[in-house]
Design a protein around this motif. Sequence first.
Motif, mmCIF file in Angstrom:
data_model
loop_
_atom_site.group_PDB
_atom_site.id
_atom_site.type_symbol
_atom_site.label_atom_id
_atom_site.label_comp_id
_atom_site.label_asym_id
_atom_site.label_seq_id
_atom_site.Cartn_x
_atom_site.Cartn_y
_atom_site.Cartn_z
ATOM 1 N N GLN A 131 -18.153 25.842 40.060
ATOM 2 C CA GLN A 131 -17.903 24.907 41.156
ATOM 3 C C GLN A 131 -19.178 24.679 41.973
ATOM 4 N N ARG A 132 -19.533 23.404 42.151
ATOM 5 C CA ARG A 132 -20.749 23.038 42.869
ATOM 6 C C ARG A 132 -20.419 22.633 44.298
ATOM 7 N N ARG A 133 -21.420 22.651 45.157
ATOM 8 C CA ARG A 133 -21.226 22.220 46.538
ATOM 9 C C ARG A 133 -20.769 20.753 46.560
ATOM 10 N N GLY A 134 -19.951 20.429 47.536
ATOM 11 C CA GLY A 134 -19.492 19.051 47.670
ATOM 12 C C GLY A 134 -18.380 18.663 46.714
ATOM 13 N N ARG A 135 -17.899 19.611 45.902
ATOM 14 C CA ARG A 135 -16.817 19.311 44.971
ATOM 15 C C ARG A 135 -15.602 20.181 45.281
ATOM 16 N N LYS A 136 -14.458 19.610 44.976
ATOM 17 C CA LYS A 136 -13.216 20.286 45.292
ATOM 18 C C LYS A 136 -12.351 20.442 44.051
ATOM 19 N N LYS A 137 -11.698 21.573 43.968
ATOM 20 C CA LYS A 137 -10.723 21.791 42.908
ATOM 21 C C LYS A 137 -9.352 22.000 43.544
ATOM 22 N N VAL A 138 -8.347 21.330 42.982
ATOM 23 C CA VAL A 138 -6.973 21.491 43.439
ATOM 24 C C VAL A 138 -6.251 22.432 42.476
ATOM 25 N N ILE A 139 -5.607 23.445 43.006
ATOM 26 C CA ILE A 139 -4.874 24.416 42.200
ATOM 27 C C ILE A 139 -3.401 24.368 42.601
ATOM 28 N N ASN A 140 -2.552 24.010 41.641
ATOM 29 C CA ASN A 140 -1.107 23.949 41.872
ATOM 30 C C ASN A 140 -0.477 25.291 41.505
ATOM 31 N N MET A 141 0.252 25.864 42.426
ATOM 32 C CA MET A 141 0.881 27.166 42.216
ATOM 33 C C MET A 141 2.395 27.016 42.345
ATOM 34 N N LYS A 142 3.113 27.384 41.285
ATOM 35 C CA LYS A 142 4.580 27.340 41.316
ATOM 36 C C LYS A 142 5.109 28.770 41.260
ATOM 37 N N VAL A 143 5.860 29.135 42.286
ATOM 38 C CA VAL A 143 6.386 30.494 42.396
ATOM 39 C C VAL A 143 7.702 30.591 41.627
ATOM 40 N N ASP A 144 7.732 31.528 40.680
ATOM 41 C CA ASP A 144 8.964 31.841 39.947
ATOM 42 C C ASP A 144 8.974 33.342 39.678
ATOM 43 N N PRO A 145 10.033 33.896 39.087
ATOM 44 C CA PRO A 145 10.092 35.361 38.906
ATOM 45 C C PRO A 145 8.935 35.918 38.075
ATOM 46 N N THR A 146 8.537 35.186 37.046
ATOM 47 C CA THR A 146 7.457 35.688 36.196
ATOM 48 C C THR A 146 6.169 35.821 36.984
ATOM 49 N N TYR A 147 5.918 34.885 37.888
ATOM 50 C CA TYR A 147 4.729 34.928 38.737
ATOM 51 C C TYR A 147 4.807 36.092 39.722
ATOM 52 N N LEU A 148 5.971 36.307 40.318
ATOM 53 C CA LEU A 148 6.111 37.354 41.324
ATOM 54 C C LEU A 148 6.177 38.754 40.725
ATOM 55 N N TYR A 149 6.726 38.857 39.510
ATOM 56 C CA TYR A 149 6.967 40.173 38.910
ATOM 57 C C TYR A 149 6.257 40.272 37.568
ATOM 58 N N GLN A 150 4.951 40.198 37.598
ATOM 59 C CA GLN A 150 4.174 40.260 36.367
ATOM 60 C C GLN A 150 4.336 41.634 35.716
ATOM 61 N N LEU A 151 4.788 41.620 34.463
ATOM 62 C CA LEU A 151 4.946 42.850 33.675
ATOM 63 C C LEU A 151 5.792 43.916 34.391
ATOM 64 N N SER A 152 6.832 43.471 35.065
ATOM 65 C CA SER A 152 7.718 44.441 35.725
ATOM 66 C C SER A 152 9.156 43.946 35.634
ATOM 67 N N ASP A 153 10.104 44.799 35.909
ATOM 68 C CA ASP A 153 11.497 44.391 35.825
ATOM 69 C C ASP A 153 11.879 43.444 36.951
ATOM 70 N N GLY A 154 11.564 43.840 38.164
ATOM 71 C CA GLY A 154 11.678 42.933 39.293
ATOM 72 C C GLY A 154 13.051 42.326 39.501
ATOM 73 N N ASP A 155 13.085 41.013 39.665
ATOM 74 C CA ASP A 155 14.263 40.291 40.121
ATOM 75 C C ASP A 155 15.239 40.072 38.980
ATOM 76 N N VAL A 156 16.204 40.969 38.813
ATOM 77 C CA VAL A 156 17.073 40.966 37.629
ATOM 78 C C VAL A 156 18.086 39.839 37.655
ATOM 79 N N ASP A 157 18.301 39.188 38.800
ATOM 80 C CA ASP A 157 19.246 38.083 38.847
ATOM 81 C C ASP A 157 18.732 36.865 38.106
ATOM 82 N N LYS A 158 17.442 36.758 37.905
ATOM 83 C CA LYS A 158 16.858 35.532 37.302
ATOM 84 C C LYS A 158 16.770 35.680 35.800
#
Length: 368
Positions: free
Chosen positions: A341-368
């Motif tokens: 990334q260079r000066r004067g340039r912008k990157k847009v990052i879209n983040m969607k929250v779901d169980p896989t994102y919140l509970y990476q490699l863990s049991d976590g939210d069993v309702d989903k």
Amino acid sequence: MKRYIYTGIQAALLIGWGCMMACCSSSGDDGGQPGDYPEGPLEGELLRVGSVTRSGDEDPQNLDPNPLPWGDIKLYMIPGEGDYPKTPTSANTGVIAYNGLGDDGYIIWNTSQLRLEVKPGRDYYMFGYMPADFCTAEPTVQQTSATSATMSFTNLPTVTNEDFCIIVGVKEGKTPLGIADQGSFIYHAPENTSNGYYVSLLADHLYASVEFRVTIDHDYNVLRKVMLTKMTLKSSAAGKTLLDTQLTLTMNDQGTHPIATNPVNTLKNEGTALFDLYNNTDGVELSPTVAQSFTGCFAEGLGEDLSIECQYDIYDRVSGALNKIETRTVVNGLKSLLQNQRRGRKKVINMKVDPTYLYQLSDGDVDK
């Protein structure tokens, strides 16, 4: 239930920071009122700002829905006559103050902090930056020839949420949007005028930028209410919390960008660079349709070390009581997205929250 790693992150590059930063440019009177200026008689004529444009604003296709705020402008004037090298005196150093939006939607500027005076018929070279309070140490400004100048800054933060810009073009008068040409630093004070002494400025961004747009998966939102409580942009490498940079400005009237080469950046100091883009214990609720937006800026060369750390409070919707289940902290490395990334340039990052994102490699939210 084990899950595969899924970052929940997608990226899109906006080729010019103008794609991101073009919000309301400014024009119009400076908004100063009697008594706004320091006491004492004027030895010359009061300099006022006619308009300020950040790079990219002149292209209406580049309008950004999430621009960073404006700030006061630190301005340095060097008289056109005299031998080189030349530096601005304290009398030729001033602050053009940001004064909010006028009724017409344009930004109002005034000179109430440190006024600048010009003498009719004389030429001045003008340099500067904004926001004026961004620097903890006064930069070194020197005009080395009729076609070259240098600006050196020390101890700037390497991660911030402020859009630090350098003046890269000036023009006489109350010009409309985009008229100040990049590379032209000479202001000619009119010999005789009843319209006031106005200068229009063009600024360009010294930092690179990243914007995070956060939503929640639609199906997951039915089961869980998720509140984002903290988002931190941070570096994984120690010793890169402060930035020294030297700019060489090439002065020309051909519209060529005056920062002909990349700034000479030195990342230094102990500790880990970080900045909270958002931090509120009450949090902000995530929506499947309307993204929450957070923007950070970082020194060129730091992108390969950056990560984004987010903290979420998670509530159960199924029981109807909205009981809090837990707080989750998720860290995502950004090297693959920001390392070039260079000066004067912008990157847009879209983040969607779901169980896989919140509970990476863990049991976590069993309702989903």
